[in-house]
Design a protein around this motif. Sequence first.
Motif, PDB file in Angstrom:
ATOM      1  N   GLY A 150       0.788  -1.222   0.000  1.00  0.00           N
ATOM      2  CA  GLY A 150       0.000   0.000   0.000  1.00  0.00           C
ATOM      3  C   GLY A 150       0.820   1.272   0.000  1.00  0.00           C
ATOM      4  O   GLY A 150       0.254   2.361  -0.115  1.00  0.00           O
ATOM      5  N   ASP A 151       2.141   1.175   0.124  1.00  0.00           N
ATOM      6  CA  ASP A 151       2.985   2.367   0.049  1.00  0.00           C
ATOM      7  C   ASP A 151       2.815   3.024  -1.309  1.00  0.00           C
ATOM      8  O   ASP A 151       2.558   2.354  -2.316  1.00  0.00           O
ATOM      9  N   VAL A 152       2.989   4.337  -1.342  1.00  0.00           N
ATOM     10  CA  VAL A 152       2.907   5.087  -2.587  1.00  0.00           C
ATOM     11  C   VAL A 152       4.257   5.750  -2.830  1.00  0.00           C
ATOM     12  O   VAL A 152       4.775   6.456  -1.970  1.00  0.00           O
ATOM     13  N   ILE A 153       4.830   5.483  -4.009  1.00  0.00           N
ATOM     14  CA  ILE A 153       6.094   6.094  -4.415  1.00  0.00           C
ATOM     15  C   ILE A 153       5.756   7.299  -5.280  1.00  0.00           C
ATOM     16  O   ILE A 153       5.003   7.174  -6.250  1.00  0.00           O
ATOM     17  N   GLN A 154       6.310   8.459  -4.917  1.00  0.00           N
ATOM     18  CA  GLN A 154       6.091   9.650  -5.737  1.00  0.00           C
ATOM     19  C   GLN A 154       7.390  10.036  -6.422  1.00  0.00           C
ATOM     20  O   GLN A 154       8.411  10.256  -5.779  1.00  0.00           O
ATOM     21  N   ILE A 155       7.314  10.109  -7.760  1.00  0.00           N
ATOM     22  CA  ILE A 155       8.436  10.482  -8.606  1.00  0.00           C
ATOM     23  C   ILE A 155       7.943  11.642  -9.455  1.00  0.00           C
ATOM     24  O   ILE A 155       7.082  11.448 -10.313  1.00  0.00           O
ATOM     25  N   GLY A 156       8.466  12.842  -9.211  1.00  0.00           N
ATOM     26  CA  GLY A 156       7.923  14.006  -9.905  1.00  0.00           C
ATOM     27  C   GLY A 156       6.457  14.148  -9.534  1.00  0.00           C
ATOM     28  O   GLY A 156       6.100  14.151  -8.359  1.00  0.00           O
ATOM     29  N   ASP A 157       5.602  14.223 -10.535  1.00  0.00           N
ATOM     30  CA  ASP A 157       4.164  14.362 -10.284  1.00  0.00           C
ATOM     31  C   ASP A 157       3.403  13.047 -10.354  1.00  0.00           C
ATOM     32  O   ASP A 157       2.186  13.026 -10.279  1.00  0.00           O
ATOM     33  N   VAL A 158       4.118  11.936 -10.527  1.00  0.00           N
ATOM     34  CA  VAL A 158       3.472  10.633 -10.686  1.00  0.00           C
ATOM     35  C   VAL A 158       3.574   9.838  -9.385  1.00  0.00           C
ATOM     36  O   VAL A 158       4.625   9.799  -8.748  1.00  0.00           O
ATOM     37  N   GLN A 159       2.472   9.209  -9.010  1.00  0.00           N
ATOM     38  CA  GLN A 159       2.442   8.369  -7.816  1.00  0.00           C
ATOM     39  C   GLN A 159       2.130   6.930  -8.218  1.00  0.00           C
ATOM     40  O   GLN A 159       1.178   6.677  -8.955  1.00  0.00           O
ATOM     41  N   PHE A 160       2.948   6.003  -7.703  1.00  0.00           N
ATOM     42  CA  PHE A 160       2.779   4.575  -7.949  1.00  0.00           C
ATOM     43  C   PHE A 160       2.408   3.900  -6.637  1.00  0.00           C
ATOM     44  O   PHE A 160       3.134   4.031  -5.651  1.00  0.00           O
ATOM     45  N   THR A 161       1.317   3.154  -6.620  1.00  0.00           N
ATOM     46  CA  THR A 161       0.948   2.367  -5.443  1.00  0.00           C
ATOM     47  C   THR A 161       1.585   0.991  -5.583  1.00  0.00           C
ATOM     48  O   THR A 161       1.529   0.370  -6.639  1.00  0.00           O
ATOM     49  N   VAL A 162       2.203   0.529  -4.494  1.00  0.00           N
ATOM     50  CA  VAL A 162       2.942  -0.743  -4.484  1.00  0.00           C
ATOM     51  C   VAL A 162       2.147  -1.774  -3.698  1.00  0.00           C
ATOM     52  O   VAL A 162       1.837  -1.561  -2.526  1.00  0.00           O
ATOM     53  N   ASN A 163       1.825  -2.900  -4.355  1.00  0.00           N
ATOM     54  CA  ASN A 163       1.121  -3.999  -3.697  1.00  0.00           C
ATOM     55  C   ASN A 163       1.846  -5.307  -3.968  1.00  0.00           C
ATOM     56  O   ASN A 163       1.596  -5.968  -4.974  1.00  0.00           O
ATOM     57  N   PRO A 164       2.788  -5.697  -3.073  1.00  0.00           N
ATOM     58  CA  PRO A 164       3.455  -6.993  -3.248  1.00  0.00           C
ATOM     59  C   PRO A 164       2.504  -8.132  -2.902  1.00  0.00           C
ATOM     60  O   PRO A 164       1.608  -7.979  -2.070  1.00  0.00           O
TER      61      PRO A 164
END
Length: 172
Positions: A150-164
């Motif tokens: 459920g962590d969210v990685i923010q790179i610039g203006d883009v956010q990626f939700t991580v679900n292992p």
Amino acid sequence: MGVEVILGFTAGIAVVAFGFYLIFRNSSKRKAKRLNEASARLVKEKYLNKLISGEQNRALTGQKKLLIKLSWNEHGKQEFVVDPSEEICFGRDEKNQVVVNYEKVSSVHCRILLNRGNLYLQDMNSLNGTFLLRNGKVYRVWNMTALLNGDVIQIGDVQFTVNPFYFDMRGI
């Protein structure tokens, strides 16, 4: 400008992406079944590619394989499954597995890596930084930082939700 996922180690990965599009528009039971099927295809393709290339790896049958579902919103919700057994690099450069084509993103911005069974996020000395959103708080990533579901990685203006998740290899 936009986000592209490039996974050179798997052939036909577009089929998996389309499978995930179908998965998440239907019921939860069907979602789980299709997620499992798409994961099986991803693992089979990678394993077969290793066999074809002559690598002498023993079969993973009977084990559970760690995979990651990445989700982001760009022109609608996008989702993809990646295999963290090889590091997953994010950035503007076409050589990254996840190409994030935005001005604030460095050529190799950050990476996800697997170390001793745990997932970590590492900034690759990017100019604008990598941020982790967890439990309503924002953290700048300086060193290797553990990733949680459920962590969210923010790179610039883009956010990626991580679900292992773990995929049961017994069925392949």
